[in-house]
Design a protein around this motif. Structure first.
Motif, PDB file in Angstrom:
ATOM      1  N   GLU A 220      -8.351   2.393   1.868  1.00 42.81           N
ATOM      2  CA  GLU A 220      -7.677   3.432   2.654  1.00 42.81           C
ATOM      3  C   GLU A 220      -7.700   4.788   1.958  1.00 42.81           C
ATOM      4  OE1 GLU A 220      -3.024   3.403   2.176  1.00 42.81           O
ATOM      5  OE2 GLU A 220      -3.701   1.345   2.253  1.00 42.81           O
TER       6      GLU A 220
ATOM      7  N   LYS B 102       3.181  -7.991   6.402  1.00 48.81           N
ATOM      8  CA  LYS B 102       2.863  -7.432   5.081  1.00 48.81           C
ATOM      9  C   LYS B 102       4.119  -6.851   4.450  1.00 48.81           C
ATOM     10  CE  LYS B 102       0.188  -3.678   4.402  1.00 48.81           C
ATOM     11  NZ  LYS B 102      -1.114  -2.995   4.636  1.00 48.81           N
TER      12      LYS B 102
ATOM     13  N   HIS C  88      -7.561   0.819   8.145  1.00 49.91           N
ATOM     14  CA  HIS C  88      -6.226   1.381   7.899  1.00 49.91           C
ATOM     15  C   HIS C  88      -6.067   2.530   8.881  1.00 49.91           C
ATOM     16  CE1 HIS C  88      -3.378   4.097   5.802  1.00 49.91           C
ATOM     17  NE2 HIS C  88      -2.805   2.963   5.467  1.00 49.91           N
TER      18      HIS C  88
ATOM     19  N   ASP D  45       1.206  -5.331  -0.584  1.00 49.61           N
ATOM     20  CA  ASP D  45       0.599  -4.024  -0.844  1.00 49.61           C
ATOM     21  C   ASP D  45       1.369  -3.357  -1.982  1.00 49.61           C
ATOM     22  OD1 ASP D  45      -0.520  -1.496  -0.791  1.00 49.61           O
ATOM     23  OD2 ASP D  45      -0.317  -1.229   1.381  1.00 49.61           O
TER      24      ASP D  45
ATOM     25  N   HIS E 139       0.364  -0.393  -3.193  1.00 47.82           N
ATOM     26  CA  HIS E 139       0.078   1.053  -3.096  1.00 47.82           C
ATOM     27  C   HIS E 139      -0.462   1.630  -4.405  1.00 47.82           C
ATOM     28  CE1 HIS E 139       1.742   1.350   0.933  1.00 47.82           C
ATOM     29  NE2 HIS E 139       2.787   0.667   0.523  1.00 47.82           N
TER      30      HIS E 139
ATOM     31  N   GLU F   8      -3.165  -5.894  -1.597  1.00 53.17           N
ATOM     32  CA  GLU F   8      -3.760  -4.592  -1.287  1.00 53.17           C
ATOM     33  C   GLU F   8      -3.464  -3.554  -2.368  1.00 53.17           C
ATOM     34  OE1 GLU F   8      -2.933  -3.662   2.752  1.00 53.17           O
ATOM     35  OE2 GLU F   8      -3.033  -1.494   2.451  1.00 53.17           O
TER      36      GLU F   8
END
Ligand code: MG
Length: 270
Positions: A147, A62, A197, A95, A97, A121
């Motif tokens: 998460e 990832k 997660h 990801d 975030h 993600e």
């Protein structure tokens, strides 16, 4: 609640001499694929960085995208460079975030639509559930999140607005192993993938691992290659991934004991 719940499962497992996964119904499989979580390098170096993980035996990797790249085009460039460098057979996740806007996330998805991403993600702020659903509706790339959610009720809401393909509860946030299992049941019922997660500490990692092994909806589990003393120094045991695979837990409880020297070093007087 998360800490107390997780500690009680650990205690019960240790009292009965069985791993937590046995208390949850038993492991669905002997081994499970772990993917290497990292991928911060720029477009020139990302292939080398991810191939370094693959050399350690990981079959999935990832990488980070989003605000760190300043522009959507740069994120697209890095992902395309990554896919080219690692070949077609490795799972590649991204990801953000939660750092893209809805239109930026859509542009990113369009730019990497042919890169066979295993998932994207937290494309945008996880608080923006309808926005996440809008991004998901615009692309064939599976969307992962969870998460940042508290309790299975939050995850249910995300599922109901059709924002998710992959559900990622963090036992240290969602409400412990009990609530993680409720989320696992939701994932299974809605035919979504479960990918706990679990990077907060060695304890939350093993909580996630025990939940993942107990759930037929889980496919891969995240293994961070970033520095994390709470993962590697907080406990006496070494958590190991062999050839990119984690074995089903066998040690009682969560299989961990605190390293008290480490605990005392950082203890706060209250
Ligand atoms: Mg994440």
């Amino acid at each position: 609640m998360s800490g107390v719940d997780t500690a009680l499962w650990d205690l019960k497992g240790k009292a009965l001499g069985v791993p937590v996964v046995e208390l949850l119904g038993g492991a669905c499989r002997d081994k499970m694929e772990a993917y290497a979580s990292g991928g911060w390098a720029n477009a020139d170096k990302i292939g080398e960085q991810l191939n370094g993980y693959i050399e350690k035996g990981f079959k999935g990797v990832k990488m980070r995208v989003g605000i760190m790249d300043k522009t959507v085009a740069e994120s697209v460039k890095r992902v395309r460079a990554a896919r080219e460098a690692i070949g077609d057979d490795i799972k590649l996740m991204t990801d953000a975030h939660g750092t893209f806007s809805v239109p930026e996330a859509k542009q990113f998805c369009r730019g990497v639509e042919d890169c066979n991403l295993y998932w994207f993600e937290e494309p945008i702020s996880p608080d923006n559930r309808h926005g996440t659903a809008e991004v998901r509706a615009s692309t064939s790339i599976p969307i992962a999140a969870g998460e940042s959610e508290y309790t299975a009720f939050d995850v249910r809401d995300l599922i109901e607005v059709r924002a998710l393909d992959v559900v990622q509860p963090d036992s240290a946030i969602i409400g412990g192993i009990t609530e993680s299992m409720r989320v696992a049941q939701l994932a299974h019922t809605y035919q979504l993938e479960l990918a706990p997660h679990c990077l907060g500490s060695a304890f939350s990692f093993m909580a996630g691992v025990n939940v993942a092994f107990a759930s037929p909806a889980a496919v891969v589990i995240e293994f961070s290659l970033g520095g994390n003393p709470m993962m590697y120094e907080l406990v006496n045991e070494k958590i190991t991934v062999e050839n990119g695979m984690l074995s089903a837990p066998t040690a009682p409880g969560l299989g961990l004991t605190p390293n008290w020297d480490f605990v005392h070093e950082f203890k706060q007087k209250i």
